[in-house]
Every structure is written in structure tokens, then in C-alpha cells.
Enzyme design. Structure first.
Site, mmCIF file in Angstrom:
data_model
loop_
_atom_site.group_PDB
_atom_site.id
_atom_site.type_symbol
_atom_site.label_atom_id
_atom_site.label_comp_id
_atom_site.label_asym_id
_atom_site.label_seq_id
_atom_site.Cartn_x
_atom_site.Cartn_y
_atom_site.Cartn_z
ATOM 1 N N ASN A 1 35.375 40.456 34.106
ATOM 2 C CA ASN A 1 36.436 40.209 35.085
ATOM 3 C C ASN A 1 35.967 39.102 36.000
ATOM 4 O O ASN A 1 34.920 39.206 36.635
ATOM 5 C CB ASN A 1 36.721 41.476 35.901
ATOM 6 N N TYR B 1 46.316 42.390 47.750
ATOM 7 C CA TYR B 1 47.275 42.508 46.648
ATOM 8 C C TYR B 1 46.727 43.156 45.385
ATOM 9 O O TYR B 1 47.382 43.997 44.769
ATOM 10 C CB TYR B 1 47.795 41.116 46.297
#
Length: 491
Positions: free
Chosen positions: A101, A257
Site C-alpha cells: 500500500n 477521508y
């Protein structure tokens, strides 16, 4: 923004990896994969689509073993095809499966070094495959048939010395165990968990702690910046810092977010951080617009709901749910083209007219990126009968591209790039617009952990903690524009 999870268990782990990936699905809806260790074999299944679509009964039954890793991907620039679905695999040395990631900022340099100096072939455009091969090379030069944790940590130190960017990585090394490591700045998150069963102690590593909740693991701690954690086949845990001296700067956009509100990252509750964002924004509204005239605060679901509720409470204004969300449409800023994003907003949200009619409404969103969604939602509120439509962003203006694993658009497609807040307000069609101040956003997250002194705020401030040259930003501009993506899809 991908989701990764790895488990060293005492029993079969495929179903637990599947469940963990479904909880991390918000981090990537484009592709998914799982690999497990089955004796002398690595069992791998991956493909494009949601976790539930990639894995069926037949594929799950073949994923045997008590050690494994999983990955769910959203497509960053250069990682948009089926061949870039993860985990990746190389057979030399040992056999290594790898999930990542983040994003490297010196990928092209590493790719050239891999070919010219290390004689390793890179088969895709993904920086994850480059990072895997860097790790494989560093393990190979240890020159050992039998690896010890010390050899593995030396290899990770070699990766840190060569790689620049934000990365959280998991690697299965056949015959040895599970390796997890995080970039020296700790930009991308990685959390360690454990559980004790009748069969013994089990360990898990994941992008977010929420994956542990569904699986019954206890969150132990975050993997530290520059740290590597190695869990042997027989369940022995070893850890070592493999990079020193870097500034700890986790990505603040995780709290705005990316992360689920029920996650803990860097010992900070994402939910509590978003509550504080709402409170800070309310304080700014009261300072700058004491006679705001707001009749109702309405969140744009789902991420903004927490901040909006705290904002409404601090203003003493009713909090109302004015939009109903279709949960079968993906996150709109991830949509591949502007046309898809425009169509998806109307499919994604529907206004409840009674909550808007003849009211001054304050719409609250977590952030404003391209502005496409915000502009349409403001118009939806007007169409539903709102008298005035005000708009608040729980984050500061996004003026610069993110280069550490969030596929934000090119700078030219960011609505706030090179514009004043008044100009953005006019473009969106709001009666007034208010943004969170960056110092307030930092304090909203920092208040949960006094040890956090700095964050990666590059998409707001243009300051990149790893350093960047202008050529890289120009390359990102070419790769990430909607026109460039459309050309790649049609090629």
C-alpha cells in the site's frame, strides 16, 4: 490507497483474510487477491473487482494454509490493469509473495537499477513489483540458504536505503514466515494485532485496526516508521527498526477521508479526530460568520457525517440527513474519468426535498478535490428547494497532487489549484464556502496523541516529506490527467 492484511495463524486463514479484506474494501474496490502458504507451495488467487466478486467457493477452497496475505487495490497511475492485481510473486530467492500500500517516488530509477545492475526483470508498470524485486535482491545478496531474522532485517534496511516514498508492505517468504515493514516516515499506516486461541497465539498485520475487530484480534500497536516485523512459520515474533533519523509524518488525509471512522491509527481514533474537525470548523464559522443564518447542517454521506454532527452541535443548529446514498456505487473521486464521475453522483445520492425546501442549508463534506461532485450536490440542494446553499469542507483546499499512494488527479484538475477560496466558491455555485484551516486540521488529529509532531500534509501544503524533483511532478501530471487515463484505457 490500498488495503493489506496478513495473518500467521494456527489453523486455516483464507476465510479470515477474506473477511479482513471485506472490512478494508473502502481502501480499494478495483482488484483483490489472497496468497497462502500450503506446505511447499504458495496458493494464489487474484483478479479485478470487489472481494466478493473475485473469490468464490472453488477459489477459496484452494487457498489452503495457516499463513497468508491479502490485498485490495484501487488503481493508482500505472497500476490499472488485471496484471497489476496483487499480491505479486517472484520465485527467486526462496519464493516471495508481496502486497503493498503506497507509492514510490523514485520508481523509474529503481526500475533501471533492477535491470542494469541487479539483472531482475520487471513485468508490469506497478511500483509494487519494483519494490518486491528490490526486497528479493536484498534477500538474495544475504547469500543464505537458511534465513534468520537478522538476515531479513538487513534486507529491509537495504530496501529503505534504496526506496523513497510512502509504503506499507507485507511479504510471505516461502519456508520462513511473514514479513511486514513500513516506510521510514510512516506515511502509510500499518497496525499489528494478536489473538490467543485454544491452539495458540496468532498474529495479524493490517492497514487499519478495524480489520482486527471483525476477526477477534486485539490491536497491539502500530508498526513504527522504518520498523520491520517478522513472524516465523512457527509463530515467533521478531521486530527491529531498520531505518533511523527520518521524520515521523503520517498521512493526515487518512483521518480526513481514507480510513474508516472505527479505526485507530497512530493511537488516534479516526472518529474522534473527525469530531474535532467539525468542532474546529464550527469555531471558524462563528468567528467569520457569527450571523450565519444556517437552518440545518446536512452531511454529504458518508465520510463527512461525523464532522458535520459535531459542527451542528457546536453551532446549535439542527443536524439533518438530507441525502440518501446508494451504497452500490463506488467512491466518486476514484472513478476513472470525468464523465463517469458526473454520471455517478446522481446515481449515488438522492435529495430528501423536505429537508431543503425554503431553508438555508450548510452542506458539509470531508474535502473538495476536483469539485465535480460538490458542484452537482450544491445544484441538487437548490433543485430540492433550498433558499441558500452554504458549503463547508472539513479539510483545507486541496491544491497539490498526493504522491504517496492516493491517486488524486493532476494539479490542473484540482479545483482549488491556483485559485482563491472566493474563486472556488464561484465555480461551485455556493452562496458561501468555508474551508478548514490547516493548523486546525493538524490540531484536530494531534489532540489524540501528543507524540505526533508532524504530518504529511502535501496535498494541502505542497511540502513533500521525502523531497521531490520537478520532473517527477511533471510525470505525475501526465499520468494522472483524465485524458491520459482515457488514452491508456483505449490503447
Amino acid at each position: 490507497m490500498c488495503g493489506i492484511i496478513g495473518i500467521v495463524g494456527t489453523t486455516e486463514v483464507a476465510s479470515a483474510l477474506y473477511d479482513g479484506l471485506t472490512v478494508l474494501q473502502h481502501r480499494g474496490q478495483d482488484a483483490a487477491g489472497i496468497v497462502t502458504v500450503d506446505g511447499a507451495h504458495l496458493r494464489l488467487h487474484k483478479g479485478n473487482g470487489l472481494v466478493r466478486d473475485v473469490f468464490g467457493q472453488s477459489s477459496m477452497s484452494r487457498l489452503r494454509g495457516r499463513i497468508g496475505i491479502g490485498h485490495c487495490r484501487y488503481p493508482t497511475a500505472g497500476s490499472e490493469g488485471a496484471e497489476e492485481a496483487q499480491p505479486f510473486y517472484v520465485n527467486s530467492p526462496y519464493g516471495i509473495a508481496f502486497a503493498h500500500n503506497g507509492n514510490m517516488v523514485n520508481t523509474e530509477t529503481l526500475r533501471r537499477e533492477m535491470y542494469e545492475d541487479d539483472r531482475r526483470h520487471i513485468n508490469t508498470d506497478s511500483d509494487s513489483e519494483v519494490l518486491l524485486n528490490v526486497l528479493a535482491h536484498e534477500l538474495q545478496i544475504q547469500g543464505r540458504m537458511a534465513l534468520t531474522p537478522d538476515h531479513i532485517f538487513k534486507a529491509v534496511a537495504g530496501v529503505h536505503a534504496r526506496a523513497r516514498g510512502g509504503y506499507a508492505c507485507l511479504a510471505l517468504i516461502q519456508g520462513f514466515g511473514l514479513l511486514a515493514f513500513r516506510d521510514p516516515n510512516g506515511i502509510r499506516p500499518l497496525v499489528l494485532g494478536e489473538r490467543v486461541t485454544a491452539e495458540g497465539r496468532e498474529y495479524a498485520v493490517a492497514s487499519e485496526s478495524v480489520a482486527f475487530d471483525v476477526l477477534g484480534f486485539k490491536r497491539v500497536r502500530d508498526v513504527a516508521p522504518g520498523e520491520a516485523v517478522f513472524i516465523t512459520d512457527d509463530g515467533q515474533l521478531h521486530a527491529r527498526h531498520c531505518a533511523e533519523g527520518a521524520v515521523h509524518a503520517p498521512c493526515i488525509f487518512e483521518y480526513v477521508y481514507l480510513a474508516r471512522p472505527d479505526s485507530m491509527i497512530e493511537n488516534v481514533s479516526v472518529y474522534k479526530a473527525r469530531l474535532r474537525m467539525g468542532q474546529k470548523l464550527a469555531e471558524k464559522i462563528l468567528r467569520e460568520r457569527p450571523d450565519h443564518g444556517i437552518d440545518a447542517v446536512i452531511p454529504i454521506p458518508d465520510t463527512a457525517r461525523t464532522a458535520a454532527s459535531a459542527l451542528a452541535e457546536a453551532l446549535g443548529v439542527p443536524f439533518r440527513e438530507g441525502f440518501v446514498k446508494n451504497r452500490y456505487v463506488g467512491r466518486t473521486f476514484i472513478m476513472p474519468g470525468q464523465g463517469d464521475r458526473v454520471k455517478s453522483v446522481r446515481r449515488k445520492l438522492n435529495a430528501i426535498d423536505l429537508e431543503f425546501r425554503k431553508k438555508n442549508v450548510l452542506l458539509v463534506d470531508d474535502s473538495i478535490v476536483r469539485g465535480t461532485t460538490s458542484k452537482q450536490i450544491i445544484q441538487m440542494a437548490r433543485d430540492a428547494g433550498a433558499k441558500n446553499v452554504f458549503f463547508a469542507s472539513a479539510a483545507p483546499p486541496v491544491r497539490y497532487p498526493n504522491v504517496y499512494g492516493i491517486d488524486m488527479p493532476s494539479a490542473g484538475e484540482l479545483v482549488a489549484a491556483g485559485k482563491t477560496e472566493q474563486e472556488v466558491q464561484q465555480m461551485l455555485g455556493a452562496d458561501w464556502l468555508i474551508y478548514q484551516d490547516l493548523p486546525d486540521l493538524i490540531r484536530a488529529v494531534q489532540d489524540g496523541n501528543d507524540d505526533l509532531k508532524q504530518f504529511d500534509t502535501s496535498c494541502f501544503s505542497g511540502e513533500y516529506v521525502t523531497g521531490l524533483d520537478q520532473r517527477y511532478l511533471e510525470q505525475i501530471e501526465l499520468l494522472r490527467s483524465d485524458d491520459a487515463k482515457a488514452a491508456r484505457r483505449s490503447a
